[in-house]
Write an enzyme that holds these catalytic residues in place. Structure first.
Site, PDB file in Angstrom:
ATOM      1  CB  SER A 191      -0.848  -0.022   1.267  1.00 55.23           C
ATOM      2  OG  SER A 191      -1.476   1.224   1.441  1.00 55.23           O
ATOM      3  CE1 TYR A 216      -3.902  -1.928   4.885  1.00 58.62           C
ATOM      4  CE2 TYR A 216      -3.378   0.255   4.046  1.00 58.62           C
ATOM      5  CZ  TYR A 216      -3.691  -1.071   3.821  1.00 58.62           C
ATOM      6  OH  TYR A 216      -3.770  -1.542   2.542  1.00 58.62           O
ATOM      7  CE  LYS A 273      -1.822  -4.566   3.354  1.00 51.19           C
ATOM      8  NZ  LYS A 273      -2.076  -5.806   2.615  1.00 51.19           N
TER       9      LYS A 273
HETATM   10  N1  UFG Z   1     -12.628  10.777   3.214  1.00 50.18           N
HETATM   11  C1  UFG Z   1     -13.550  11.738   3.556  1.00 50.18           C
HETATM   12  N2  UFG Z   1     -14.823  11.311   3.858  1.00 50.18           N
HETATM   13  C2  UFG Z   1     -15.190   9.998   3.834  1.00 50.18           C
HETATM   14  C3  UFG Z   1     -14.233   9.049   3.464  1.00 50.18           C
HETATM   15  C4  UFG Z   1     -12.943   9.467   3.179  1.00 50.18           C
HETATM   16  O1  UFG Z   1     -13.255  12.935   3.601  1.00 50.18           O
HETATM   17  O2  UFG Z   1     -16.347   9.680   4.130  1.00 50.18           O
HETATM   18  C5  UFG Z   1     -11.265  11.214   2.875  1.00 50.18           C
HETATM   19  C6  UFG Z   1     -10.215  10.564   3.742  1.00 50.18           C
HETATM   20  O3  UFG Z   1     -10.040  11.270   4.932  1.00 50.18           O
HETATM   21  C7  UFG Z   1      -9.006  10.574   2.812  1.00 50.18           C
HETATM   22  C8  UFG Z   1      -9.628  10.427   1.404  1.00 50.18           C
HETATM   23  O4  UFG Z   1     -10.991  10.803   1.562  1.00 50.18           O
HETATM   24  O5  UFG Z   1      -8.357  11.790   2.880  1.00 50.18           O
HETATM   25  C9  UFG Z   1      -9.581   9.020   0.876  1.00 50.18           C
HETATM   26  O6  UFG Z   1     -10.062   8.163   1.906  1.00 50.18           O
HETATM   27  P1  UFG Z   1     -10.391   6.622   1.666  1.00 50.18           P
HETATM   28  O7  UFG Z   1     -10.938   6.112   2.958  1.00 50.18           O
HETATM   29  O8  UFG Z   1     -11.225   6.447   0.444  1.00 50.18           O
HETATM   30  O9  UFG Z   1      -8.981   5.985   1.343  1.00 50.18           O
HETATM   31  P2  UFG Z   1      -7.592   6.094   2.142  1.00 50.18           P
HETATM   32  O10 UFG Z   1      -6.716   7.032   1.371  1.00 50.18           O
HETATM   33  O11 UFG Z   1      -7.774   6.343   3.584  1.00 50.18           O
HETATM   34  O12 UFG Z   1      -7.048   4.630   2.053  1.00 50.18           O
HETATM   35  C10 UFG Z   1      -7.078   3.870   0.863  1.00 50.18           C
HETATM   36  C11 UFG Z   1      -7.128   2.403   1.232  1.00 50.18           C
HETATM   37  C12 UFG Z   1      -5.862   2.012   1.937  1.00 50.18           C
HETATM   38  C13 UFG Z   1      -4.665   2.459   1.132  1.00 50.18           C
HETATM   39  C14 UFG Z   1      -4.711   3.902   0.773  1.00 50.18           C
HETATM   40  C15 UFG Z   1      -3.551   4.237  -0.137  1.00 50.18           C
HETATM   41  O13 UFG Z   1      -8.227   2.117   2.089  1.00 50.18           O
HETATM   42  O14 UFG Z   1      -5.875   0.617   2.059  1.00 50.18           O
HETATM   43  O15 UFG Z   1      -5.938   4.177   0.106  1.00 50.18           O
HETATM   44  O16 UFG Z   1      -3.550   5.588  -0.533  1.00 50.18           O
HETATM   45  F1  UFG Z   1      -3.549   2.292   1.867  1.00 50.18           F
END
Ligand code: UFG
Length: 325
Positions: free
Chosen positions: A116, A140, A144
């Site tokens: 990741s 997380y 990884k």
């Molecule tokens: N976000 C919001 N509101 C929400 C959901 C997410 O503002 O309801 C924001 C998060 O804070 C983040 C962005 O949108 O800034 C993306 O969030 P996601 O939850 O869609 O994805 P993440 O970047 O947290 O994580 C994902 C995968 C991980 C991986 C990562 C790599 O879940 O497994 O991408 O960039 F490691």
């Protein structure tokens, strides 16, 4: 190749298993269905078991003459990992180490691991190259990275092929209708689309990041592109005796607000938002350099248009199955 695909009942895993099967590989899916779905493994040779269940896995590796393992089964939520680190160490490190030991005993020569972008933590600069220092900001990413390191030492000691694929943000659905349907959805795009369908307003986690519009920037990469990278990683003449690492991203960043605005345009519907505090463990900006994957694997994300990615996720969300199990 005879392949064992762990986590094949899941979102990315299901897309990868389909792509590998279409490319002519003999795919056996191993999944405990703790977060994946039985309907994703229909038509596959399927073993329902925990990856650390030695008695269940040993005969599978031997009887199917498994030559390669694509290991994707994991807990994968940044926010949840901060709240429950022990579970992440268990699922993303302890159990995979048992699987690696089983692979060693069975003489499996290839191991492709779903890693990741979370291993990098807050990057010094973007796009992020694979040689960038790894400083995870959440359990997380930490787990990884820990398994990547174990895999590197395993490859060095045993002379095997080991590849770590560092995914950026997997998104979209496949042409044959496979998409994201987590029981508890925390990912941005499906939640934005749920808001467009009349659900709860989407919470924007953090509006004070050091980014142009104050919201976090991510690199959204289509799951069909991710799936193709797994095929290439398995089939290319990888060096033995060391871990090869590839970033898998589109190379383009989109902020949370850009995702929401694009979803409004794609769906033609209002997307109500509420501004909320930052989510713990979230870096401000993660955007991939995909130069190495391009040079070594000949891989490049082909579906880089954010509207196109969201459109494919929207097709899936409209089927009304999102969130069902
Ligand atoms: N976000 C919001 N509101 C929400 C959901 C997410 O503002 O309801 C924001 C998060 O804070 C983040 C962005 O949108 O800034 C993306 O969030 P996601 O939850 O869609 O994805 P993440 O970047 O947290 O994580 C994902 C995968 C991980 C991986 C990562 C790599 O879940 O497994 O991408 O960039 F490691």
């Amino acid at each position: 190749m005879n392949l064992l695909v762990t986590g094949g009942a899941g979102y990315v895993g299901g897309a990868v298993a389909r792509r590998l099967r279409a490319a002519g590989h003999a795919v056996t899916i191993l999944d405990d269905l703790s977060t994946g779905h039985r309907h994703n493994v229909e038509g596959f040779d399927f073993v329902e078991a925990d990856m650390a269940d030695r008695e269940a896995i040993e005969p599978v590796l031997a009887r199917r003459r498994i030559e390669g393992i694509v290991h994707m089964a994991a807990l994968c939520l940044v926010g949840a990992s901060v709240k429950d680190p022990e579970a992440y160490y268990d699922h993303n490190l302890r159990r995979p180490l048992v699987l690696l030991d089983l692979a060693l005993r069975a003489g499996v020569g290839r191991f492709v691991f779903s890693s990741s972008a979370a291993v990098y933590g807050e990057p010094d600069a973007t796009p992020i190259e694979e040689g960038h220092p790894t400083r995870p900001t959440n359990p997380y990413g930490e787990t990884k990275l820990a398994f990547e390191r174990a895999l590197a030492w395993h490859a060095a000691a045993r002379g095997t092929v080991a590849v770590a694929l560092r995914y950026f943000n997997a998104a979209g659905s496949t042409a044959d209708g496979h998409g994201e349907e987590h029981a508890e959805e925390t990912h941005l795009i499906p939640n934005v689309l749920r808001a467009a369908l009349g659900g709860e307003p989407i919470a924007i986690f953090g509006t004070d990041y050091p980014t142009p519009d104050g919201t976090a920037v991510r690199d959204y990469v289509h799951i069909e592109d991710l799936a193709e990278a797994h095929r290439l990683a398995l089939e290319h003449a990888a060096p033995t005796g060391r871990l090869t690492v590839f970033n898998l991203g589109s190379g383009q960043g989109a902020s949370v607000r850009e995702v929401i605005d694009t979803a409004r345009r794609v769906t033609g519907r209002p997307v109500p938002v509420v501004e909320a505090a930052r989510r713990s463990g979230d870096p401000a900006r993660l955007v991939a350099s995909h130069a190495r994957a391009g040079k070594v694997l000949g891989w490049r994300a082909t579906r880089v248009d954010l509207a196109g990615i969201i459109e494919s996720a929207w097709r899936f969300a409209q089927r009304g199955v999102s969130g069902s199990r």
